[in-house]
Design a protein around this motif. Structure first.
Motif, PDB file in Angstrom:
ATOM      1  N   GLY A  46      -4.079  -7.705   9.891  1.00 18.64           N
ATOM      2  CA  GLY A  46      -2.859  -8.528   9.426  1.00 18.64           C
ATOM      3  C   GLY A  46      -2.685  -8.688   8.044  1.00 18.64           C
ATOM      4  N   PHE A  47      -3.352  -7.859   7.012  1.00 18.41           N
ATOM      5  CA  PHE A  47      -3.206  -7.706   5.900  1.00 18.41           C
ATOM      6  C   PHE A  47      -1.675  -7.600   5.246  1.00 18.41           C
ATOM      7  CE2 PHE A  47      -7.697  -6.380   4.697  1.00 18.41           C
ATOM      8  CZ  PHE A  47      -8.017  -7.608   4.973  1.00 18.41           C
ATOM      9  N   GLU A  48      -1.067  -6.415   5.998  1.00 21.85           N
ATOM     10  CA  GLU A  48       0.453  -6.030   5.494  1.00 21.85           C
ATOM     11  C   GLU A  48       1.265  -7.084   5.818  1.00 21.85           C
ATOM     12  OE1 GLU A  48       3.459  -2.243   5.604  1.00 21.85           O
ATOM     13  OE2 GLU A  48       1.409  -2.043   6.463  1.00 21.85           O
ATOM     14  N   ALA A  49       1.160  -7.737   7.117  1.00 19.46           N
ATOM     15  CA  ALA A  49       2.100  -8.913   7.565  1.00 19.46           C
ATOM     16  C   ALA A  49       2.016 -10.178   6.589  1.00 19.46           C
ATOM     17  CB  ALA A  49       1.620  -9.267   8.759  1.00 19.46           C
ATOM     18  N   LYS A  50       0.806 -10.338   6.031  1.00 19.38           N
ATOM     19  CA  LYS A  50       0.514 -11.395   5.169  1.00 19.38           C
ATOM     20  C   LYS A  50       1.283 -10.991   3.591  1.00 19.38           C
ATOM     21  CE  LYS A  50      -3.626 -13.296   7.080  1.00 19.38           C
ATOM     22  NZ  LYS A  50      -5.246 -13.629   6.931  1.00 19.38           N
ATOM     23  N   LEU A  51       1.085  -9.916   3.315  1.00 19.46           N
ATOM     24  CA  LEU A  51       1.657  -9.487   2.096  1.00 19.46           C
ATOM     25  C   LEU A  51       3.045  -9.539   1.912  1.00 19.46           C
ATOM     26  CD1 LEU A  51      -1.025  -6.631   1.164  1.00 19.46           C
ATOM     27  CD2 LEU A  51      -0.515  -8.522  -0.313  1.00 19.46           C
ATOM     28  N   ARG A  52       3.771  -8.992   3.133  1.00 15.96           N
ATOM     29  CA  ARG A  52       5.194  -8.968   3.288  1.00 15.96           C
ATOM     30  C   ARG A  52       5.533 -10.430   3.468  1.00 15.96           C
ATOM     31  NH1 ARG A  52       7.731  -5.110   7.852  1.00 15.96           N
ATOM     32  NH2 ARG A  52       6.701  -2.990   7.147  1.00 15.96           N
ATOM     33  N   ARG A  53       4.778 -11.331   3.946  1.00 13.66           N
ATOM     34  CA  ARG A  53       5.369 -12.970   3.899  1.00 13.66           C
ATOM     35  C   ARG A  53       4.943 -13.216   2.565  1.00 13.66           C
ATOM     36  NH1 ARG A  53       1.745 -14.376   7.162  1.00 13.66           N
ATOM     37  NH2 ARG A  53       3.080 -13.967   9.135  1.00 13.66           N
ATOM     38  N   ALA A  54       4.412 -13.085   1.699  1.00 18.50           N
ATOM     39  CA  ALA A  54       4.085 -13.196   0.394  1.00 18.50           C
ATOM     40  C   ALA A  54       5.316 -12.771  -0.431  1.00 18.50           C
ATOM     41  CB  ALA A  54       3.018 -12.799  -0.103  1.00 18.50           C
ATOM     42  N   PHE A  55       5.890 -11.576  -0.145  1.00 18.12           N
ATOM     43  CA  PHE A  55       6.777 -10.942  -0.995  1.00 18.12           C
ATOM     44  C   PHE A  55       8.265 -11.545  -0.456  1.00 18.12           C
ATOM     45  CE2 PHE A  55       4.266  -7.110  -2.088  1.00 18.12           C
ATOM     46  CZ  PHE A  55       3.282  -7.925  -3.057  1.00 18.12           C
ATOM     47  N   GLY A  56       8.427 -12.090   0.480  1.00 19.90           N
ATOM     48  CA  GLY A  56       9.731 -12.775   1.092  1.00 19.90           C
ATOM     49  C   GLY A  56      10.340 -11.589   2.009  1.00 19.90           C
ATOM     50  N   LEU A  57       9.541 -10.790   2.486  1.00 16.77           N
ATOM     51  CA  LEU A  57       9.994  -9.545   3.384  1.00 16.77           C
ATOM     52  C   LEU A  57       9.760 -10.107   4.842  1.00 16.77           C
ATOM     53  CD1 LEU A  57       8.212  -6.663   1.446  1.00 16.77           C
ATOM     54  CD2 LEU A  57      10.789  -7.243   1.365  1.00 16.77           C
ATOM     55  N   GLU A 103      15.100  -2.768  -4.471  1.00 14.21           N
ATOM     56  CA  GLU A 103      13.909  -3.856  -4.509  1.00 14.21           C
ATOM     57  C   GLU A 103      13.166  -3.934  -3.228  1.00 14.21           C
ATOM     58  OE1 GLU A 103      13.171  -8.381  -6.366  1.00 14.21           O
ATOM     59  OE2 GLU A 103      15.166  -7.695  -5.896  1.00 14.21           O
ATOM     60  N   THR A 104      13.917  -3.816  -2.223  1.00 11.39           N
ATOM     61  CA  THR A 104      13.388  -4.363  -0.763  1.00 11.39           C
ATOM     62  C   THR A 104      12.354  -3.093  -0.532  1.00 11.39           C
ATOM     63  OG1 THR A 104      15.171  -5.648  -0.041  1.00 11.39           O
ATOM     64  CG2 THR A 104      13.457  -4.537   1.560  1.00 11.39           C
ATOM     65  N   ALA A 105      12.924  -1.751  -1.032  1.00 12.60           N
ATOM     66  CA  ALA A 105      11.907  -0.673  -0.586  1.00 12.60           C
ATOM     67  C   ALA A 105      10.667  -0.566  -1.555  1.00 12.60           C
ATOM     68  CB  ALA A 105      12.948   0.640  -0.847  1.00 12.60           C
ATOM     69  N   ALA A 106      11.038  -1.059  -2.590  1.00 13.23           N
ATOM     70  CA  ALA A 106       9.977  -1.093  -3.489  1.00 13.23           C
ATOM     71  C   ALA A 106       8.715  -1.984  -3.429  1.00 13.23           C
ATOM     72  CB  ALA A 106      10.164  -1.385  -5.107  1.00 13.23           C
ATOM     73  N   LEU A 107       9.112  -3.156  -2.687  1.00 10.83           N
ATOM     74  CA  LEU A 107       8.446  -4.229  -2.317  1.00 10.83           C
ATOM     75  C   LEU A 107       7.454  -3.985  -1.009  1.00 10.83           C
ATOM     76  CD1 LEU A 107      10.389  -7.624  -2.947  1.00 10.83           C
ATOM     77  CD2 LEU A 107       8.434  -6.709  -3.967  1.00 10.83           C
ATOM     78  N   LEU A 108       8.364  -3.302   0.015  1.00  7.26           N
ATOM     79  CA  LEU A 108       7.624  -2.758   1.166  1.00  7.26           C
ATOM     80  C   LEU A 108       6.737  -1.807   0.754  1.00  7.26           C
ATOM     81  CD1 LEU A 108      10.887  -2.066   3.357  1.00  7.26           C
ATOM     82  CD2 LEU A 108       9.154  -3.883   3.916  1.00  7.26           C
TER      83      LEU A 108
END
Length: 596
Positions: free
Chosen positions: A212-223, A328-333
């Motif tokens: 679940g690491f990537e999902a948590k990081l995406r959520r933190a980044f607003g993705l 920006e979305t690509a960079a955050l992903l």
């Protein structure tokens, strides 16, 4: 033995034994002299040697500190009254007959004390604390400690074994993560990265399942949490104004000009791609409408195109803003995926490393600090431990405080809480003395940070002020090690960069030379290009080195040869002779191939 050098006024304030003091001291400002003077003053005041605890960060530093104090106490036994009084005056102590007589007894008194003079490294103190309270700390009595080198070797073995085990298990996710990190950072960096990850085992354990690491990081980044990278970017691309992009492309095409024509060609090519291919070729779109740093160009639309289509400039700005959001979305992903990759690798390595330590019955230095801090702060248990310690430490001195990280500050805070909250077991003066150079904390040794140094100073200062106890914030800025010419350059660099670049909340006091008559000179050489073609400095034995480093080495060698040659010798006025090889010191940022 040489007499003690008299303390300067600011040093004397810091060495006062009854005041709590926080000393910000650059290298060469006499901080070790102040530290030893404060210990001598405490002993002269009748403080028990075993109630004084000095914490530093290296065994060499602890040995030097202990040697300074003991050598001086031994000298006082046999020194003449005049010599002894001069030393006492130098450290701003009384030098009446009674104090002189007491000073002569301190050597034997310190040797006879139960624990002697207690000078330790912070790790050594943590180890002794765990040995005194093993059950409370959750370690086996008689535990073994891994030295830094042994811990590093064990981390390397864990990394190799984890890769082998993943290959045998068919764990392609772990192998892919390892491969991606190696490609991005270089295979030689993998050991260093894995060591950093393993040191954060406690933090990684709080993140839950690695899946679940990537999902948590995406959520933190607003993705969006669901969907692959291409899914998320496809939705973002679908929101772009494709008709507007084509309009802009054709307008640039009609405007002509090399740059406009190039943008038009690439933009219309991207617009013509099938929807499924647009995400894979987003770099082409970003290159058309954004600068290399991701910002929006100020002059995208030529004047001729604006005249032909007055609304084009405004439309182009909106189009660029939309493309910038996609970028920006690509960079955050990518950032989320990269961070998750590291965290997944770290989670597996931490588990394997912890298992290896448990099976071997050992703990490393990071374990010692974490367990000692927990022992001193854990509700219920800490009260008992600190009550026992309350009988042992009355004066705490912390050296090299810039190398103290948050977990280590927990230990310092736990040891001194009862100094200032009125709950100590004895009614007497108890003090904290801290000395360090916050500027050195920018190197992040053991996870340190200059902001931590300043935050701790503020916190301790407030706590001591609330207790209505003496508190001294003493900057030592007078350098005994350098010359005015060098210090002036340092001060100018700090002023040009600004104090914020060093993590300082306020301007840094400029250093000044204690010996302002000593000559010196700073010569700035122009920077060298990283790559160039010059057969005159070719070095076939080190062809893998960047050409700029080869050129720098040759230039440096020629300069040193000129300094040493009789005809062009560099004269040293302060020594009254020409320079010799032992006078030359070459400083480098790291000990790489360039050093050879």
């Amino acid at each position: 033995m040489k007499p003690l050098f008299p303390l300067r006024p600011d040093q004397a304030v810091a060495a006062a034994p009854s005041d709590n003091a926080w000393v910000s001291a650059s290298a060469g400002t006499g901080k070790t002299q102040v530290l030893s003077a404060r210990v001598l003053r405490l002993l002269l005041n009748g403080e028990r040697p075993d109630r004084i605890l000095c914490l530093t960060f290296t065994k060499a530093g602890a040995a030097e500190m202990q040697a300074r104090v003991f050598d001086r106490l031994a000298h006082w036994v046999r020194a003449s009254d005049a010599e002894l009084r001069a030393d006492l005056a130098a450290i701003c102590a009384d030098f009446d007959d009674a104090t002189v007589a007491r000073a002569r007894t301190l050597f034997a008194h310190t040797l006879d004390a139960g624990g002697g003079l207690n000078v330790q490294t912070l790790h050594g103190y943590a180890q002794s604390l765990l040995a005194a309270f093993p059950l409370e700390a959750g370690v086996a009595p008689g535990f073994m400690t891994l030295a830094d080198r042994d811990a590093q070797a064990l981390r390397g073995r864990v990394l190799a074994e984890s890769i082998e085990a993943a290959a045998a298990e068919g764990d392609t996710r772990f192998l892919d993560d390892i491969g991606a990190i190696s490609i991005a950072r270089g295979e030689s960096s993998l050991d260093r990265i894995s060591g950093i990850l393993i040191r954060h085992a406690d933090a990684l354990a709080l993140l839950g399942s690695p899946q679940g690491f990537e999902a948590k990081l995406r959520r933190a980044f607003g993705l969006p949490v669901d969907g692959t990278r291409d899914d998320v970017l496809s939705e973002a691309v679908a929101r772009l104004d494709l008709a507007g992009l084509k309009r802009l492309g054709h307008a640039l095409e009609r405007a002509g000009g090399v740059k406009a024509s190039e943008r038009a060609e690439n933009l219309l090519w991207w617009c013509a791609l099938p929807a499924a291919s647009k995400v894979a070729r987003l770099d082409g779109l970003f290159g058309c409408l954004l600068n290399k740093d991701g910002s929006i160009p100020k002059t995208l639309v030529p004047v001729a195109a604006s005249r032909a289509d007055p609304g084009l400039a405004h439309a182009a700005a909106q189009l660029c803003a939309g493309v910038a959001e996609v970028a920006e979305t690509a960079a955050l992903l990518d950032a989320a995926a990269n961070a998750a990759r590291h965290l997944r690798v770290g989670a597996r390595l931490c588990a394997a490393y912890g298992d290896r330590k448990r099976r071997a019955g050992v703990i490393d230095y990071d374990d010692m600090i974490a367990r000692a801090a927990s022992l001193l702060t854990r509700p219920g248990m800490s009260e008992w431990v600190r009550f026992k310690l309350d009988q042992r430490v009355d004066h705490l001195l912390v050296d090299e405080a810039q190398d103290t990280n948050l977990a280590q500050w927990d230990i310092v805070r736990a040891l001194t809480d009862e100094f200032f909250d009125g709950r100590g077991a004895r009614d007497l003066i108890r003090t904290l003395f801290v000395v360090g150079d916050f500027k050195q904390a920018i190197f992040s040794f053991q996870g340190t940070d200059p902001r931590v140094f300043n935050d701790q100073k503020t916190a301790f200062g407030q706590k001591i002020a609330d207790a209505d106890l003496p508190w001294r914030d003493v900057p030592l800025t007078e350098s005994f090690r350098s010359v005015p010419a060098v210090l002036e350059v340092v001060a100018q660099v700090v002023e040009d960069l600004g104090h914020a670049a060093f993590g300082a909340p306020e301007p840094i006091p400029p250093p000044r030379a204690a010996r302002d008559k000593r000559p010196g000179m700073v010569t700035l050489w122009p920077p060298l290009a990283t790559d160039f073609d010059d057969d005159s400095v070719a070095d076939p034995d080190r062809a893998w080195l960047p050409s700029g480093q080869v050129r720098m080495a040759h230039q440096l060698a020629r300069q040193i040869a000129a300094w040493l040659a009789p005809a062009t010798a560099l004269h040293l006025p302060a020594r009254g002779r020409n320079v010799a090889p032992e006078d030359i010191l070459v400083l480098v940022r790291n000990r790489g191939e360039f050093v050879q």
